[in-house]
Each structure stands twice: as structure tokens, then as C-alpha cells.
Write a protein that holds these residues in place. Structure first.
Motif, short mmCIF file in Angstrom:
data_model
loop_
_atom_site.label_atom_id
_atom_site.label_comp_id
_atom_site.label_asym_id
_atom_site.label_seq_id
_atom_site.Cartn_x
_atom_site.Cartn_y
_atom_site.Cartn_z
N GLN A 37 0.83 -1.21 0.00
CA GLN A 37 0.00 0.00 0.00
C GLN A 37 0.86 1.26 0.00
O GLN A 37 0.54 2.22 -0.70
CB GLN A 37 -0.95 0.01 1.19
N ARG A 38 1.94 1.26 0.78
CA ARG A 38 2.83 2.42 0.81
C ARG A 38 3.45 2.68 -0.57
O ARG A 38 3.72 3.81 -0.94
CB ARG A 38 3.93 2.25 1.86
N ALA A 39 3.68 1.61 -1.33
CA ALA A 39 4.22 1.74 -2.69
C ALA A 39 3.13 2.14 -3.68
O ALA A 39 3.41 2.30 -4.86
CB ALA A 39 4.88 0.43 -3.12
N ARG A 40 1.91 2.26 -3.19
CA ARG A 40 0.74 2.59 -4.01
C ARG A 40 0.49 1.51 -5.07
O ARG A 40 0.02 1.78 -6.18
CB ARG A 40 0.85 3.99 -4.61
N GLY A 41 0.85 0.27 -4.69
CA GLY A 41 0.58 -0.86 -5.57
C GLY A 41 -0.88 -1.25 -5.51
O GLY A 41 -1.58 -0.95 -4.54
N ARG A 42 -1.33 -1.91 -6.56
CA ARG A 42 -2.70 -2.43 -6.57
C ARG A 42 -2.72 -3.71 -7.39
O ARG A 42 -1.99 -3.84 -8.38
CB ARG A 42 -3.68 -1.40 -7.10
N GLN A 43 -3.50 -4.64 -6.93
CA GLN A 43 -3.67 -5.89 -7.66
C GLN A 43 -4.79 -5.66 -8.66
O GLN A 43 -5.91 -5.34 -8.28
CB GLN A 43 -4.02 -7.01 -6.69
N VAL A 44 -4.49 -5.82 -9.94
CA VAL A 44 -5.50 -5.52 -10.96
C VAL A 44 -6.18 -6.77 -11.51
O VAL A 44 -7.24 -6.67 -12.14
CB VAL A 44 -4.91 -4.69 -12.13
N TRP A 45 -5.60 -7.93 -11.28
CA TRP A 45 -6.20 -9.18 -11.75
C TRP A 45 -5.59 -10.33 -10.98
O TRP A 45 -4.40 -10.31 -10.64
CB TRP A 45 -5.94 -9.36 -13.25
N LEU A 46 -6.41 -11.36 -10.68
CA LEU A 46 -5.94 -12.56 -9.99
C LEU A 46 -6.71 -13.74 -10.55
O LEU A 46 -7.92 -13.63 -10.81
CB LEU A 46 -6.16 -12.44 -8.48
N GLY A 47 -6.04 -14.86 -10.74
CA GLY A 47 -6.72 -16.06 -11.21
C GLY A 47 -5.96 -17.31 -10.84
O GLY A 47 -4.80 -17.27 -10.45
N ARG A 48 -6.65 -18.43 -10.97
CA ARG A 48 -6.05 -19.75 -10.74
C ARG A 48 -5.84 -20.38 -12.11
O ARG A 48 -6.77 -20.51 -12.90
CB ARG A 48 -6.97 -20.63 -9.90
N ALA A 49 -4.60 -20.74 -12.40
CA ALA A 49 -4.28 -21.35 -13.69
C ALA A 49 -4.97 -22.71 -13.81
O ALA A 49 -4.96 -23.49 -12.86
CB ALA A 49 -2.77 -21.48 -13.85
N GLU A 50 -5.55 -22.97 -14.98
CA GLU A 50 -6.22 -24.24 -15.21
C GLU A 50 -5.48 -25.15 -16.19
O GLU A 50 -5.46 -26.36 -16.02
CB GLU A 50 -7.63 -23.99 -15.76
#
Length: 147
Positions: A66-79
Motif C-alpha cells: 500500500q505504501r508503494a501505491r501498488g494495486r492488484q488488478v487481476w488474480l486467477g487460478r491457472a487451469e
């Protein structure tokens, strides 16, 4: 051969890239069946799974992220790996975005992050971390809008 931490050479190349513009980091992760903590770590004999250790990493690294102002824009489980080595499987895939390359490096240097990374190292059997320059979509499929 497992890939868990970046090498000095790769980090030097990272720092040679423009540091003042947004970046996206593609993360591909394969977890250990059992976390592999150093023998002097409090979680060494807990029997945590790699996935559980990675969740601990996520919780411990949340504030530096959060301090780096990072954000997760997508997450998934590989199939299924449709193109690529069939034996190269992944448990988790995600994209994290940072406002600049400098922000990402600042996160890596954050003392709280440095403490958190032991959970990642214990959790991960193999990984890929790919730095990307975000670009807007182009007029046609596969175009990046920069051509």
C-alpha cells in the motif's frame, strides 16, 4: 531449476529501465506442498502448506504494498497451459500495478517488506515475475495502441 528471488543482475537491468512511469508485474506462482522456512524461523516446524505461507506473506506485505501505491488488478487460478511446457503449471497468477518502477523498488527496500519476504521464500517452489510497460488497447486485436 527453481526461480524464487531476482538475481542481482536482473535487478540491475530493472533499474536501467525507465523508473518514473507506471509498470505492471505479471506473477506466476507454484507453491511447495509444505512451506520451507529457515530452521531458526518461528514457523519452521508448523507444517504450513506453501499456499498458507503465501497467505502469510500477503498479509505481512500488505502495508508495504500500500505504501508503494501498488494495486492488484487481476488474480486467477491457472487451469491449463495451452501454449508452453505442459509440466510448467502454476497455482496462482496475478498482475500487480505500481505507479512507477521506483515505487516497486522502494517496496522491496522497505524494512517491513524485507521481513515479510521470508514467507514468500518459504511458500514458493517456482515463480515468474515479468515486468511490463502498460499500454492501452489498439484498434484491432493484438495491437497495443502505441504502433
Amino acid at each position: 531449476m527453481s526461480h524464487i528471488d531476482p538475481t542481482r543482475e536482473v535487478m540491475a537491468a530493472f533499474r536501467d529501465l525507465p523508473s518514473d512511469r507506471p509498470i505492471a508485474m505479471i506473477n506466476l506462482l507454484r507453491f511447495r506442498d509444505r512451506a520451507d522456512y529457515p530452521s531458526d524461523h518461528a514457523d519452521h516446524a508448523t507444517g504450513l502448506s506453501g499456499a498458507d505461507a503465501y497467505r502469510r506473506y500477503g498479509a505481512a506485505a500488505a502495508a508495504p504494498f500500500q505504501r508503494a501505491r501498488g494495486r492488484q488488478v487481476w488474480l486467477g487460478r491457472a487451469e491449463l497451459t495451452v501454449i508452453g511446457p505442459a509440466d510448467e503449471t502454476w497455482d496462482l497468477a496475478f498482475i500487480a500495478a505500481y505507479p512507477t518502477g521506483d515505487a516497486f523498488v522502494a517496496m522491496l527496500r522497505d524494512p517491513e517488506y524485507r521481513e515479510a519476504v521470508v514467507h514468500r521464500q518459504a511458500a514458493v517452489l517456482d515463480s515468474r515475475l515479468i515486468r511490463c510497460e502498460p499500454r492501452g488497447p489498439g484498434a484491432a486485436f493484438g495491437e497495443d495502441g502505441e504502433a
